[in-house]
Design an enzyme around this catalytic site. Structure first.
Site, PDB file in Angstrom:
ATOM      1  CE  LYS A  22      -1.751   2.070   3.937  1.00 44.71           C
ATOM      2  NZ  LYS A  22      -1.549   3.499   3.965  1.00 44.71           N
ATOM      3  CG  ASN A  23       2.220   2.899   3.552  1.00 45.09           C
ATOM      4  OD1 ASN A  23       1.078   3.280   3.270  1.00 45.09           O
ATOM      5  ND2 ASN A  23       2.605   2.667   4.798  1.00 45.09           N
ATOM      6  CB  CYS A 118      -4.388   6.703  10.502  1.00 44.06           C
ATOM      7  SG  CYS A 118      -4.986   5.263   9.617  1.00 44.06           S
ATOM      8  NE  ARG A 123      -0.061  10.856   9.689  1.00 41.91           N
ATOM      9  CZ  ARG A 123      -0.402   9.746   9.031  1.00 41.91           C
ATOM     10  NH1 ARG A 123      -1.579   9.198   9.222  1.00 41.91           N
ATOM     11  NH2 ARG A 123       0.441   9.183   8.177  1.00 41.91           N
ATOM     12  CG  ASP A 307       2.640   1.632   9.545  1.00 37.16           C
ATOM     13  OD1 ASP A 307       2.294   2.496  10.378  1.00 37.16           O
ATOM     14  OD2 ASP A 307       2.973   1.909   8.382  1.00 37.16           O
ATOM     15  NE  ARG A 399      -6.664   4.954   4.734  1.00 35.21           N
ATOM     16  CZ  ARG A 399      -5.701   5.165   5.624  1.00 35.21           C
ATOM     17  NH1 ARG A 399      -5.985   5.247   6.896  1.00 35.21           N
ATOM     18  NH2 ARG A 399      -4.439   5.301   5.239  1.00 35.21           N
TER      19      ARG A 399
HETATM   20  N1  EPU Z   1       7.152  14.269  10.736  1.00 37.36           N
HETATM   21  C1  EPU Z   1       7.374  15.583  10.996  1.00 37.36           C
HETATM   22  N2  EPU Z   1       7.375  16.447   9.938  1.00 37.36           N
HETATM   23  C2  EPU Z   1       7.172  16.041   8.666  1.00 37.36           C
HETATM   24  C3  EPU Z   1       6.955  14.673   8.416  1.00 37.36           C
HETATM   25  C4  EPU Z   1       6.942  13.807   9.473  1.00 37.36           C
HETATM   26  O1  EPU Z   1       7.550  15.999  12.127  1.00 37.36           O
HETATM   27  O2  EPU Z   1       7.202  16.874   7.757  1.00 37.36           O
HETATM   28  C5  EPU Z   1       7.134  13.315  11.852  1.00 37.36           C
HETATM   29  C6  EPU Z   1       5.730  12.723  12.058  1.00 37.36           C
HETATM   30  O3  EPU Z   1       4.929  13.563  12.848  1.00 37.36           O
HETATM   31  C7  EPU Z   1       6.046  11.402  12.703  1.00 37.36           C
HETATM   32  C8  EPU Z   1       7.376  11.003  12.042  1.00 37.36           C
HETATM   33  O4  EPU Z   1       7.942  12.203  11.537  1.00 37.36           O
HETATM   34  O5  EPU Z   1       6.239  11.581  14.066  1.00 37.36           O
HETATM   35  C9  EPU Z   1       7.253   9.983  10.931  1.00 37.36           C
HETATM   36  O6  EPU Z   1       6.461  10.446   9.893  1.00 37.36           O
HETATM   37  P1  EPU Z   1       6.638   9.959   8.382  1.00 37.36           P
HETATM   38  O7  EPU Z   1       6.722  11.188   7.550  1.00 37.36           O
HETATM   39  O8  EPU Z   1       7.726   8.955   8.282  1.00 37.36           O
HETATM   40  O9  EPU Z   1       5.240   9.268   8.135  1.00 37.36           O
HETATM   41  P2  EPU Z   1       4.311   9.412   6.887  1.00 37.36           P
HETATM   42  O10 EPU Z   1       5.117   9.492   5.650  1.00 37.36           O
HETATM   43  O11 EPU Z   1       3.291  10.481   7.116  1.00 37.36           O
HETATM   44  C10 EPU Z   1       4.199   6.883   6.387  1.00 37.36           C
HETATM   45  C11 EPU Z   1       3.120   5.845   6.268  1.00 37.36           C
HETATM   46  C12 EPU Z   1       2.545   5.528   7.627  1.00 37.36           C
HETATM   47  C13 EPU Z   1       3.665   5.089   8.568  1.00 37.36           C
HETATM   48  C14 EPU Z   1       4.793   6.124   8.590  1.00 37.36           C
HETATM   49  C15 EPU Z   1       5.998   5.677   9.387  1.00 37.36           C
HETATM   50  C16 EPU Z   1       2.246   6.337   4.077  1.00 37.36           C
HETATM   51  C17 EPU Z   1       1.121   6.833   3.268  1.00 37.36           C
HETATM   52  N3  EPU Z   1       2.089   6.364   5.390  1.00 37.36           N
HETATM   53  O12 EPU Z   1       3.562   8.032   6.929  1.00 37.36           O
HETATM   54  O13 EPU Z   1       1.680   4.430   7.404  1.00 37.36           O
HETATM   55  O14 EPU Z   1       3.158   4.934   9.870  1.00 37.36           O
HETATM   56  O15 EPU Z   1       5.236   6.388   7.253  1.00 37.36           O
HETATM   57  O16 EPU Z   1       6.524   4.501   8.877  1.00 37.36           O
HETATM   58  O17 EPU Z   1       3.247   5.879   3.549  1.00 37.36           O
HETATM   59  C18 EPU Z   1      -0.126   3.024   7.731  1.00 37.36           C
HETATM   60  O18 EPU Z   1       0.167   2.466   6.678  1.00 37.36           O
HETATM   61  O19 EPU Z   1      -0.968   2.576   8.549  1.00 37.36           O
HETATM   62  C19 EPU Z   1       0.527   4.282   8.066  1.00 37.36           C
HETATM   63  C20 EPU Z   1       0.062   5.127   8.953  1.00 37.36           C
END
Ligand code: EPU
Length: 420
Positions: A22-23, A118, A123, A307, A399
């Protein structure tokens, strides 16, 4: 309203196959928009987030054909001209933010409302924005709508991420593909889907090296073309089935996995006493009599992924002893603990820490899928519990898990979806 009904206590055995990640696919769809041509993405899971991303690509003018039975997406990005994602669509999937990087790279402008997805507390996307600005874009945020523009072109730069954010790494990579000159992303995320996206971009004509090393180098190119790519197996779906098998499996083989991507989990399950055997592209898991408590902390890859935290905590509710779990990625990812308590789990969660005391068994109850992975955890809990568990708010599960009930039913789970 749909509900999932699980009659617990039936052992699982046989083969269960993992779908495409998915991701990864939610980033590959926006990535395809960087090309002035047709891309074919194979091994695409039939999940709601794919439909949301497909809708957005179509809203932007791409012509997208999803051959669901073949798990194949054909994206003709040549007619795409629009650069603004509507609020209604962006709000339906977190990954809509990837259109910022893709549109900025191809057209030099992008307007994307702040994404949905989520809710694990804040975020923010400040690291994405900082990256775009370092490449020379002007980024404004007005009433939760992000507008990124560049007067002329983006310019390759050195970008250091304060945290190895998956989203920021991919988004900056997308934009930097078309920047003039060389970009380095330092402290980049190393998750397997970062490499998958980089491979697709390279097949489209990008020049990216170092994905998975923490320093990604991107040499900008003037043009990108369509490409054919097959999505890697979903590491989190694989882990979900491995944990289910560890909890209630007699002898389950999780097929279509990359065992190297699962080492963090294999190691923990073995520590708990579970039997795990790695094959070439499969992992065989058998439950043990008295699983032992363990401690773990979630961290970016190759650490234990956030995750899989809810699923693993669910298994630990019946492990002998005290387990300590620290959530090292999100600041609010224990909301589901109250649901597990309804089944008789003994968990104390505060802030980013949880302590689990193993109980002899869980007892079925009605619970909510508070988010996607929490929903997967409730399914595992239902399989483990004595009696009947009813899960509501299934839209979260849909999802990200392709045919999860059918897959589990085929290996012996008593699980069905009912309409009420
Ligand atoms: N963060 C910041 N600033 C940013 C971006 C992130 O402070 O600009 C912080 C976030 O608040 C968090 C940490 O960095 O504390 C990690 O965030 P990351 O950016 O790595 O997460 P994401 O890209 O928003 C993806 C997955 C999530 C998964 C996370 C961590 C997707 C669409 N989502 O989210 O997946 O938990 O990486 O591995 O790829 C899921 O699949 O259930 C899911 C939530």
């Amino acid at each position: 309203m749909q509900k999932m009904v699980i009659e617990g206590g039936y052992p699982l055995s046989g083969n269960i196959s993992v779908s495409g990640a998915k991701n990864s696919v939610v980033a590959l769809i926006p990535a395809a928009l960087l090309a002035n041509g047709v891309s074919v993405i194979e091994n695409v899971p039939d999940i709601r987030d794919v439909y949301v991303m497909k809708d957005i690509a179509e809203e932007l003018g791409a012509v997208v054909d999803y051959k669901k039975n073949e798990n194949m997406l054909i994206i003709n990005a040549a007619p795409a001209r629009k650069t603004k994602v509507s609020e209604e669509k962006a709000g339906r999937a977190r990954a809509s933010y990837y259109f910022l990087g893709a549109l900025l790279g191809r057209f030099g402008k992008a307007t994307v409302p702040m994404p949905g997805g989520c809710n694990f507390g804040g975020r923010p996307i400040d690291l994405h924005i900082k990256g775009f600005e370092t490449l020379g874009a002007t980024v404004t945020e007005d009433e939760d709508v992000v507008v990124a523009t560049t007067k002329d072109t983006l310019f390759g730069q050195e970008i250091y991420l304060d945290f190895p954010s998956v989203g920021a790494t991919i988004n900056i990579m997308l934009a930097a593909c078309r920047a003039e000159g060389r970009t380095f992303i330092r402290n980049a995320a190393c998750e397997p889907h970062i490499v998958d996206v980089a491979n697709f971009l390279n097949a489209m004509g990008a020049r990216i090296t170092g994905a998975a090393t923490g320093t990604i180098r991107i040499d900008g190119v003037d043009e990108m073309h369509g490409a054919v790519h097959s999505v890697i197996p979903d590491q989190i779906e694989a882990g979900t089935y491995m944990i289910a098998a560890a909890a209630v499996g007699k002898d389950v083989t999780v097929c279509n996995v990359i065992p190297r991507h699962m080492e963090f989990l294999t190691d923990k399950l073995i520590q708990m006493g579970v039997k795990v055997e790695e094959g070439g592209d499969s992992i065989r898991v058998s439950a043990c009599e008295n699983p032992k408590a363990i401690n773990f902390t979630t961290t970016p890859y190759p650490g234990f992924p956030t995750d899989l935290q809810p699923q693993m905590v669910t298994f630990l509710t019946v492990a002998k002893g005290e387990s300590k779990v620290r959530e090292g990625v999100w600041n609010n990812r224990f909301q589901y603990v109250d649901e597990l308590k309804l089944l008789g789990a003994d968990i104390f969660a505060e802030g980013q820490n949880a302590t689990v005391h193993g109980v002899p068994f869980l007892t079925g109850a009605q619970v909510r899928a508070t988010d996607l992975r929490a929903g997967a955890a409730m399914i595992i809990a239902g399989l483990m519990a004595k009696g009947k568990t009813v899960i509501t708010e299934l839209e979260h599960i849909d999802r990200g898990y392709e045919g999860i009930e059918e897959k589990l039913r085929a290996i012996g789970a008593h699980i069905q979806r009912i309409e009420e």
